[in-house]
Design a protein around this motif. Structure first.
Motif, PDB file in Angstrom:
ATOM      1  N   PHE A   7       0.824  -1.538  -0.123  1.00 59.40           N
ATOM      2  CA  PHE A   7      -0.264   0.063   0.559  1.00 59.40           C
ATOM      3  C   PHE A   7       1.188   1.545   0.149  1.00 59.40           C
ATOM      4  O   PHE A   7       1.793   1.528   0.238  1.00 59.40           O
ATOM      5  CB  PHE A   7      -1.405   0.545   1.611  1.00 59.40           C
ATOM      6  N   VAL A   8       0.442   2.437  -0.729  1.00 54.45           N
ATOM      7  CA  VAL A   8       1.895   3.491  -1.122  1.00 54.45           C
ATOM      8  C   VAL A   8       0.689   4.686  -0.513  1.00 54.45           C
ATOM      9  O   VAL A   8      -0.719   4.715  -1.291  1.00 54.45           O
ATOM     10  CB  VAL A   8       2.628   4.096  -1.901  1.00 54.45           C
ATOM     11  N   SER A   9       1.065   5.882   0.239  1.00 51.29           N
ATOM     12  CA  SER A   9      -0.076   6.841  -0.104  1.00 51.29           C
ATOM     13  C   SER A   9       0.556   7.613  -0.926  1.00 51.29           C
ATOM     14  O   SER A   9       1.712   8.141  -1.780  1.00 51.29           O
ATOM     15  CB  SER A   9       0.866   7.495   1.157  1.00 51.29           C
ATOM     16  N   HIS A  10      -0.376   7.986  -2.445  1.00 48.17           N
ATOM     17  CA  HIS A  10       0.491   8.425  -3.788  1.00 48.17           C
ATOM     18  C   HIS A  10       0.474  10.765  -3.806  1.00 48.17           C
ATOM     19  O   HIS A  10       0.819  10.625  -4.732  1.00 48.17           O
ATOM     20  CB  HIS A  10      -0.139   8.214  -5.028  1.00 48.17           C
ATOM     21  N   GLY A  11      -0.593  10.844  -2.780  1.00 49.52           N
ATOM     22  CA  GLY A  11      -0.513  12.240  -2.410  1.00 49.52           C
ATOM     23  C   GLY A  11      -0.491  13.166  -3.027  1.00 49.52           C
ATOM     24  O   GLY A  11      -1.706  12.674  -4.004  1.00 49.52           O
ATOM     25  N   ALA A  12      -0.489  14.675  -3.185  1.00 52.48           N
ATOM     26  CA  ALA A  12      -0.628  15.169  -3.708  1.00 52.48           C
ATOM     27  C   ALA A  12      -0.746  14.976  -5.976  1.00 52.48           C
ATOM     28  O   ALA A  12       0.654  14.704  -6.066  1.00 52.48           O
ATOM     29  CB  ALA A  12      -0.767  16.797  -4.158  1.00 52.48           C
ATOM     30  N   ILE A 160      -3.567   8.705   5.477  1.00 48.26           N
ATOM     31  CA  ILE A 160      -4.211   9.634   6.366  1.00 48.26           C
ATOM     32  C   ILE A 160      -5.274  10.782   5.333  1.00 48.26           C
ATOM     33  O   ILE A 160      -4.129  12.004   4.437  1.00 48.26           O
ATOM     34  CB  ILE A 160      -3.642  11.145   7.039  1.00 48.26           C
ATOM     35  N   HIS A 161      -6.471  11.270   4.513  1.00 43.62           N
ATOM     36  CA  HIS A 161      -6.623  12.396   3.501  1.00 43.62           C
ATOM     37  C   HIS A 161      -7.825  12.588   4.221  1.00 43.62           C
ATOM     38  O   HIS A 161      -9.043  12.424   3.756  1.00 43.62           O
ATOM     39  CB  HIS A 161      -7.338  11.150   2.629  1.00 43.62           C
ATOM     40  N   ASN A 162      -7.305  14.289   4.729  1.00 47.95           N
ATOM     41  CA  ASN A 162      -8.695  14.982   5.221  1.00 47.95           C
ATOM     42  C   ASN A 162      -7.954  15.951   4.498  1.00 47.95           C
ATOM     43  O   ASN A 162      -6.914  17.300   4.644  1.00 47.95           O
ATOM     44  CB  ASN A 162      -8.896  15.284   7.202  1.00 47.95           C
ATOM     45  N   LEU A 163      -8.456  16.587   3.234  1.00 44.07           N
ATOM     46  CA  LEU A 163      -8.248  18.068   2.359  1.00 44.07           C
ATOM     47  C   LEU A 163      -8.437  19.985   3.252  1.00 44.07           C
ATOM     48  O   LEU A 163      -7.782  20.198   3.013  1.00 44.07           O
ATOM     49  CB  LEU A 163      -8.717  17.859   0.814  1.00 44.07           C
ATOM     50  N   ARG A 164      -9.191  19.393   4.145  1.00 44.83           N
ATOM     51  CA  ARG A 164      -9.751  20.015   4.580  1.00 44.83           C
ATOM     52  C   ARG A 164      -8.638  20.552   6.094  1.00 44.83           C
ATOM     53  O   ARG A 164      -8.268  21.609   5.873  1.00 44.83           O
ATOM     54  CB  ARG A 164     -11.167  19.812   5.600  1.00 44.83           C
ATOM     55  N   ARG A 209     -11.921   9.671  12.002  1.00 50.23           N
ATOM     56  CA  ARG A 209     -13.303  11.009  11.356  1.00 50.23           C
ATOM     57  C   ARG A 209     -12.317  11.975  11.137  1.00 50.23           C
ATOM     58  O   ARG A 209     -12.660  12.462   9.848  1.00 50.23           O
ATOM     59  CB  ARG A 209     -14.434  11.042  12.217  1.00 50.23           C
ATOM     60  N   GLU A 210     -11.396  12.314  11.578  1.00 50.47           N
ATOM     61  CA  GLU A 210     -10.283  13.108  11.267  1.00 50.47           C
ATOM     62  C   GLU A 210      -9.587  13.139   9.968  1.00 50.47           C
ATOM     63  O   GLU A 210      -9.123  13.501   8.578  1.00 50.47           O
ATOM     64  CB  GLU A 210      -9.581  14.091  12.642  1.00 50.47           C
ATOM     65  N   ALA A 211      -9.201  11.842  10.445  1.00 55.26           N
ATOM     66  CA  ALA A 211      -8.285  10.902   9.677  1.00 55.26           C
ATOM     67  C   ALA A 211      -8.819  10.864   8.232  1.00 55.26           C
ATOM     68  O   ALA A 211      -8.317  11.251   6.776  1.00 55.26           O
ATOM     69  CB  ALA A 211      -7.698   9.765  10.173  1.00 55.26           C
ATOM     70  N   HIS A 212     -10.165  10.425   8.287  1.00 55.04           N
ATOM     71  CA  HIS A 212     -10.784  10.146   7.186  1.00 55.04           C
ATOM     72  C   HIS A 212     -11.942  10.648   7.160  1.00 55.04           C
ATOM     73  O   HIS A 212     -13.001   9.097   7.552  1.00 55.04           O
ATOM     74  CB  HIS A 212     -10.688   7.642   6.437  1.00 55.04           C
ATOM     75  N   THR A 242       3.076  15.565   4.483  1.00 54.64           N
ATOM     76  CA  THR A 242       3.930  16.627   3.156  1.00 54.64           C
ATOM     77  C   THR A 242       2.196  16.403   3.743  1.00 54.64           C
ATOM     78  O   THR A 242       1.375  16.354   4.265  1.00 54.64           O
ATOM     79  CB  THR A 242       3.491  15.997   1.937  1.00 54.64           C
ATOM     80  N   LEU A 243       2.300  18.486   3.138  1.00 58.82           N
ATOM     81  CA  LEU A 243       1.112  19.529   3.311  1.00 58.82           C
ATOM     82  C   LEU A 243       0.356  19.096   4.723  1.00 58.82           C
ATOM     83  O   LEU A 243      -0.598  19.739   4.633  1.00 58.82           O
ATOM     84  CB  LEU A 243       0.049  19.002   2.757  1.00 58.82           C
ATOM     85  N   GLY A 244       1.494  19.405   6.010  1.00 57.63           N
ATOM     86  CA  GLY A 244       1.761  19.246   7.366  1.00 57.63           C
ATOM     87  C   GLY A 244       0.925  17.836   7.780  1.00 57.63           C
ATOM     88  O   GLY A 244       1.038  17.443   8.965  1.00 57.63           O
ATOM     89  N   ASN A 245      -0.301  18.120   7.607  1.00 53.62           N
ATOM     90  CA  ASN A 245      -1.121  16.401   7.858  1.00 53.62           C
ATOM     91  C   ASN A 245      -2.358  15.473   7.480  1.00 53.62           C
ATOM     92  O   ASN A 245      -2.235  14.711   7.264  1.00 53.62           O
ATOM     93  CB  ASN A 245      -2.363  16.808   9.124  1.00 53.62           C
ATOM     94  N   LEU A 246      -0.767  15.292   6.202  1.00 54.61           N
ATOM     95  CA  LEU A 246      -1.514  14.251   4.559  1.00 54.61           C
ATOM     96  C   LEU A 246      -0.360  13.325   4.865  1.00 54.61           C
ATOM     97  O   LEU A 246       1.132  13.453   4.848  1.00 54.61           O
ATOM     98  CB  LEU A 246      -0.700  14.620   3.415  1.00 54.61           C
ATOM     99  N   SER A 247      -0.222  11.837   5.587  1.00 48.23           N
ATOM    100  CA  SER A 247       0.372  10.957   5.953  1.00 48.23           C
ATOM    101  C   SER A 247       0.705  10.519   4.593  1.00 48.23           C
ATOM    102  O   SER A 247       0.233   9.714   3.408  1.00 48.23           O
ATOM    103  CB  SER A 247      -0.375  10.195   6.826  1.00 48.23           C
TER     104      SER A 247
END
Length: 254
Positions: A7-12, A160-164, A209-212, A242-247
């Motif tokens: 599993f990879v986190s692909h980011g923006a 983690i994916h919370n765009l806000r 809920r905050e994370a997803h 990256t971008l603060g809270n994006l794991s």
């Protein structure tokens, strides 16, 4: 030797252009796992009501984003598809066929970084946000036999994916405590191979809920975990934010 699943986190989408630790990690994917015969990419960006597989012989590079640097739209990943293997996956999973679907950025960004020669066949399997994490673990289990054939199941989403909650100032902000707590829980739970906790992360994980706010970027992890077979445990490949809270955490399962 059985192929692990990942599993990879692909980011923006801009990750592929940036000098950050997560990009450097994804550029090492080809060294992290044995060379696969083919790649089944399970991307958060292909959402369907029922599972579907792409059977395109020459998958197009889908630029499924707007307002980004022009350089991104010029990138093309020219790896071949794998229609015969995709048909096998359809039979294993009961998935529908899609003969035109190409590779969205959840698939081509990590693939382009990890295997830049574009000489490994690749195709996609969709996720179903209307279904549970347990459904996706079960979907992955149906793919487990592919490991013995040298096929890499690559879930691609975001730990983690919370765009806000992103910090877009361009600085290297530290993650907030809630993001760090969820990320720590995930690493511990993955390494234990705790299927019950992963399937029930909404109630068991801190700050779920905050994370997803929605599930779709987390479900590829459940597919990758399931595809490693019964009793699988995870191994941390990379952790950063990256971008603060994006794991940008990534894991291998076996």
């Amino acid at each position: 030797m059985s192929m692990p699943t990942i599993f990879v986190s692909h980011g923006a989408p801009t990750l592929i252009l940036e000098d950050v630790p997560a990009r450097a990690f994804l550029a090492s994917l080809g060294q992290q796992v044995p060379r696969p015969q083919a790649i089944v990419a399970v991307s958060a960006h292909w959402d369907t009501d029922v599972p579907a597989v792409s059977l395109a012989r020459k998958p197009e590079t889908i630029h499924d984003f707007y307002g980004f640097p022009e350089e991104l739209y010029r990138l093309r990943y020219s790896a071949p598809g794998a229609p015969a293997l995709a048909e096998k996956v359809a039979k294993l999973t009961g998935a529908a066929h899609d003969h035109r679907r190409g590779l969205d950025h959840g698939a081509w960004v990590p693939a382009m970084l990890g295997w830049p020669e574009a000489d490994i066949p690749i195709f996609q399997l969709s996720v179903q946000p209307g279904q549970t994490p347990a459904h996706h673990i079960a979907l992955g289990r149906k793919l487990a036999p592919l490991r013995e054939e040298g096929v890499l199941v690559m879930g691609s989403g975001s730990a983690i994916h919370n765009l806000r909650a992103l910090v877009r100032s361009g600085d290297s902000s530290e993650p907030e405590p809630w993001a760090q707590a969820f990320d720590d829980w995930l690493a511990e739970t993955v390494e234990k191979g705790d299927e019950v906790a992963l399937a029930d992360y909404r109630t068991q994980a801190p700050y779920a809920r905050e994370a997803h706010p929605t599930d779709e970027h987390f479900l590829p992890l459940h597919v990758a975990f399931g595809a490693a077979g019964e009793g699988a445990q995870g191994r941390t490949l990379h952790r950063s934010f990256t971008l603060g809270n994006l794991s940008m955490a990534s894991y291998a399962f076996a």
